[in-house]
Enzyme design. Structure first.
Site, PDB file in Angstrom:
ATOM      1  N   HIS A   9       0.830  -1.207   0.000  1.00  0.00           N
ATOM      2  CA  HIS A   9       0.000   0.000   0.000  1.00  0.00           C
ATOM      3  C   HIS A   9       0.867   1.261   0.000  1.00  0.00           C
ATOM      4  O   HIS A   9       0.713   2.143  -0.848  1.00  0.00           O
ATOM      5  CB  HIS A   9      -0.913  -0.026   1.234  1.00  0.00           C
ATOM      6  CG  HIS A   9      -1.797   1.178   1.372  1.00  0.00           C
ATOM      7  ND1 HIS A   9      -3.130   1.161   1.027  1.00  0.00           N
ATOM      8  CD2 HIS A   9      -1.540   2.437   1.801  1.00  0.00           C
ATOM      9  CE1 HIS A   9      -3.652   2.361   1.246  1.00  0.00           C
ATOM     10  NE2 HIS A   9      -2.706   3.159   1.732  1.00  0.00           N
ATOM     11  N   GLU A  10       1.794   1.327   0.957  1.00  0.00           N
ATOM     12  CA  GLU A  10       2.636   2.532   1.048  1.00  0.00           C
ATOM     13  C   GLU A  10       3.529   2.671  -0.183  1.00  0.00           C
ATOM     14  O   GLU A  10       3.824   3.778  -0.633  1.00  0.00           O
ATOM     15  CB  GLU A  10       3.481   2.511   2.329  1.00  0.00           C
ATOM     16  CG  GLU A  10       2.682   2.512   3.625  1.00  0.00           C
ATOM     17  CD  GLU A  10       1.619   3.596   3.700  1.00  0.00           C
ATOM     18  OE1 GLU A  10       1.770   4.653   3.042  1.00  0.00           O
ATOM     19  OE2 GLU A  10       0.616   3.403   4.411  1.00  0.00           O
TER      20      GLU A  10
ATOM     21  N   HIS B 246       1.710   4.518  -2.902  1.00  0.00           N
ATOM     22  CA  HIS B 246       1.822   5.983  -2.736  1.00  0.00           C
ATOM     23  C   HIS B 246       3.186   6.463  -3.213  1.00  0.00           C
ATOM     24  O   HIS B 246       3.303   7.465  -3.922  1.00  0.00           O
ATOM     25  CB  HIS B 246       1.676   6.362  -1.257  1.00  0.00           C
ATOM     26  CG  HIS B 246       0.289   6.256  -0.721  1.00  0.00           C
ATOM     27  ND1 HIS B 246      -0.790   6.836  -1.335  1.00  0.00           N
ATOM     28  CD2 HIS B 246      -0.191   5.660   0.406  1.00  0.00           C
ATOM     29  CE1 HIS B 246      -1.880   6.586  -0.628  1.00  0.00           C
ATOM     30  NE2 HIS B 246      -1.550   5.872   0.434  1.00  0.00           N
TER      31      HIS B 246
ATOM     32  N   GLU C  20      -5.548   7.757  -2.791  1.00  0.00           N
ATOM     33  CA  GLU C  20      -5.612   6.364  -2.341  1.00  0.00           C
ATOM     34  C   GLU C  20      -5.707   5.349  -3.482  1.00  0.00           C
ATOM     35  O   GLU C  20      -5.628   4.147  -3.247  1.00  0.00           O
ATOM     36  CB  GLU C  20      -6.782   6.158  -1.370  1.00  0.00           C
ATOM     37  CG  GLU C  20      -6.588   6.817  -0.015  1.00  0.00           C
ATOM     38  CD  GLU C  20      -5.278   6.414   0.687  1.00  0.00           C
ATOM     39  OE1 GLU C  20      -4.929   5.215   0.679  1.00  0.00           O
ATOM     40  OE2 GLU C  20      -4.601   7.301   1.226  1.00  0.00           O
TER      41      GLU C  20
END
Length: 532
Positions: A489-490, A493, A519
C-alpha cells in the site's frame, strides 16, 4: 537558501546548522533539537524577504509569479518536512519543545503567504487572460488550485474576521500536535509484565519472542521466549497477537481496554482537545461561509458530502446482514467449544474467536504464513513486480544518504536504461519508544524543473514508514499478511510520487492530488498481494 545566506542573517547557531545547508539528501544523522529554533527562524526571515520582493514585483506570468512562489513554498516544506519527519520517527522531549516554540511563527508565515492579495490577484488575472486556453493542463491546475486554496486560507476575509480565522488556525495546529503527542505517550505508558506462563497460553512463538525481547529491553536481561518474563505493550505487533491468540480472557480484556482508552484520562486526556477541535472547525467553516467543516474538507476533494453519505449508506445496507450472520456464526462456534462467554461475546472476544473459526473453516493460520513472508523476500517480490509493471529497477543505495536509524534502508529507483529517476527511504519496524503508530508515505522533495540542480531536473525523494514486527534475535522480520499488504500500500503511494514525469513542481507526484484520489495507486498495489 545556501548556508552563506543564512550566515549573513547573523543569528546565533546558524553557522554550520545542518538544516540550512544546501543538501540533496537531508542530513538526518546530524539534525538535533538544538538546530530547530535558529534554523526555522533564520529561514522564515529569509522567506519573508523573498515574499515581500515577490509581492512588489509580481506579474501574472509564470516567471514573475509561479517560479518565485514555488521556490518559497518548497524551501519551507522541505526544511519543515525534515523536522516534522524526525518528530514522527525519533520523538524526544527536546524536539517537541523546539517545534512547539517555532510552530506558531511558521504557521503565521504560511497564513501570510496563503492570504497574499497580490499573489491571489495575479493568479486570477492569469485565469481571466486571453492566453488561458493555451496553458497546459498542469499549469491550469496550479492556477485553479491556488485560487481555491487562497479562498480556503481566508484571503477574502478582512480585519477582525481574518484575525479570528488566523487565531483559529494557530490553535488547531497546536491542538492537533498535542493530540498526537498524547496518543504516543499514552501508548508508551502501558506495559504489562507477565511472569506466569499460564497467563499467556495460546500466544504463538513469534509473539512470545517479541514479548521476551521487549522484556529484555526493559531490563529483564534473562528473559527468554520459553520461560519469560514477557512484556506486552500497546504497540500493534504486541497488541494484536494477544487479541487473536491469548486464551486468557481477562488478559485480552485488560489489553483491549487499555488500547481503546488511550489518551482518555489524566494528564494525557484528549477529550477536551477533541471538543475544542470540533468547536474551532465549525467556527472556521462559518467564517468561510460553509455550513459545517465537512463541506470545507470536501472542497479540496473529488467527492461531495452527499456522495460520501450515499456511499456509506450503500456499504451499510450491503454489509449489515452478512455482519449479523458473522456474529451468529461466532456465537454458535464459541458455544460449541464450551466458551463461558458465548452468549455475551465482547470486543475482546471477537478477534480471538474469529481466528479460531478461520482456522477451522479454511485451515488458515496467520502464524503459519509468517515464515513465507520474511521482509527480504517480500521486498524482493515487490521490486520484481514493480519492474514487471513499470519497467523500473530498484537498487539498494545504503550509505548514499544519511539515515535516522540503523534499520532504515535507502534505495535508488532507475528507469529501464539505468538512469536514476527517484530515491526513497524505508523505515520498516515499530519502535514504540520514539515512533508514532501506523504507516505512511511522505515526500522529502518532489520532482521540479524550477529547483533543478546543475541544469538537471530535481528528482523526487520519498519516505516509506511502517510499524511492522521487528526481527526477533537473528531471524529477519517475519510478517503477517496484513503487514505485507501495508508495505504494498505505502509503496503504491511512493510510486505515484516517484514515477511522475511532471516537471511543474507544484503539481508533480502527489502534490495537488485530492485525498480521495491519492488512495487509488496504493489500493491498486495492494491488489497484487492476492495475485499468484
Amino acid at each position: 537558501m545556501a548556508a552563506a545566506t543564512a550566515a549573513s542573517l547573523g543569528e546565533e547557531g546558524i553557522e554550520g546548522n545542518p538544516l540550512l545547508q544546501d543538501f540533496q539528501f537531508p542530513p538526518y544523522d546530524a539534525v538535533e533539537a538544538q538546530h530547530v529554533r535558529p534554523a526555522i527562524r533564520a529561514l522564515l526571515k529569509t522567506l519573508e524577504n523573498d515574499l515581500e520582493e515577490l509581492e512588489r514585483t509580481v506579474e501574472p506570468s509564470w516567471p514573475k509569479l509561479v517560479e518565485p512562489l514555488e521556490k518559497i513554498t518548497d524551501r519551507l516544506s522541505v526544511v519543515w518536512g525534515v523536522v516534522n519527519h524526525l518528530k514522527s520517527v525519533k520523538d524526544t522531549a527536546e524536539l517537541r519543545a523546539a517545534i512547539q516554540d517555532v510552530q506558531p511563527e511558521k504557521v503565521k508565515f504560511q497564513l501570510r503567504l496563503g492570504q497574499s492579495k497580490p499573489i491571489y490577484n495575479a493568479f486570477k488575472a492569469i485565469k481571466e487572460s486571453p492566453d488561458w486556453p493555451t496553458l497546459s493542463e498542469a499549469r491550469k491546475r496550479i492556477v485553479e488550485s491556488h485560487i481555491r486554496d487562497a479562498v480556503l486560507n481566508g484571503v477574502s476575509l478582512e480585519d477582525d474576521e481574518r484575525d479570528q480565522f488566523n487565531n483559529i488556525e494557530q490553535e488547531l495546529k497546536k491542538l492537533s500536535r498535542k493530540f498526537e503527542e498524547n496518543v504516543l505517550d499514552s501508548t508508551k505508558k502501558f506495559e504489562k509484565l507477565i511472569t506466569d506462563k499460564k497467563e499467556i497460553d495460546g500466544l504463538p512463538a513469534s509473539a512470545l519472542g517479541l514479548a521476551a525481547q521487549t522484556a529484555k529491553s526493559k531490563g529483564h536481561e534473562n528473559a527468554t521466549p520459553e520461560d519469560g518474563p514477557w512484556v506486552i505493550t500497546l504497540d500493534i505487533p504486541s497488541f494484536l497477537p494477544v487479541m487473536q491468540h491469548a486464551k486468557n480472557r481477562a488478559l485480552r480484556e485488560e489489553v483491549y481496554r487499555a488500547y481503546v482508552t488511550r489518551a482518555s484520562s489524566g494528564d494525557l486526556d484528549n477529550t477536551p482537545i477533541i471538543v475544542q477541535i470540533l468547536k474551532l472547525r465549525l467556527e472556521k467553516a462559518k467564517l468561510l461561509n460553509y455550513n459545517n467543516y465537512a463541506e470545507v474538507s470536501m472542497a479540496m476533494k473529488m467527492a461531495t458530502v452527499d456522495k460520501a453519505e450515499e456511499l456509506l449508506e450503500k456499504l451499510c445496507s450491503a454489509s449489515w446482514n452478512p455482519a449479523v450472520q458473522d456474529m451468529e456464526d461466532l456465537k454458535s462456534y464459541s458455544k460449541s467449544q464450551g466458551a463461558s462467554e458465548a452468549d455475551n461475546l465482547n470486543h475482546w472476544d471477537i478477534n480471538f474467536w474469529s481466528e479460531r473459526l478461520r482456522e477451522l473453516k479454511y485451515s488458515i493460520n496467520e502464524e503459519e504464513l509468517r515464515p513465507y513472508f520474511s521482509l527480504p523476500k517480500v521486498m524482493n517480490g515487490l521490486f520484481n513486480l514493480a519492474n514487471t509493471l513499470f519497467g523500473i529497477v530498484i537498487e539498494p543505495a545504503d550509505g548514499l544518504a544519511p539515515v535516522w536509524n540503523n534499520d532504515v534502508k535507502f534505495y535508488c529507483v532507475k528507469d529501464s536504461s539505468g538512469t536514476p529517476i527517484a530515491y526513497f527511504y524505508f523505515d520498516p519496524y515499530s519502535r514504540p519508544s520514539e515512533k508514532k503508530g501506523g504507516a505512511w508515505m511522505n515526500e522529502v522533495v518532489s520532482r521540479s524543473q524550477v529547483l533543478s540542480h546543475n541544469g538537471a531536473v530535481r528528482l523526487p525523494i520519498a519516505h516509506m514508514v511502517c510499524n511492522q514486527t521487528p526481527p526477533v534475535g537473528d531471524k529477519p522480520s517475519l510478517m503477517t499478511f496484513r503487514e505485507v499488504e501495508t508495505v504494498f500500500h505505502e509503496f503504491g503511494h511512493a510510486l505515484q510520487h516517484m514515477l511522475t514525469k511532471q516537471d511543474e513542481g507544484l503539481v508533480a507526484g502527489i502534490r495537488g492530488v485530492e485525498w480521495d484520489a491519492v488512495e487509488l495507486p496504493s489500493q491498486f498495489m495492494e491488489n497484487w498481494c492476492y495475485h499468484r
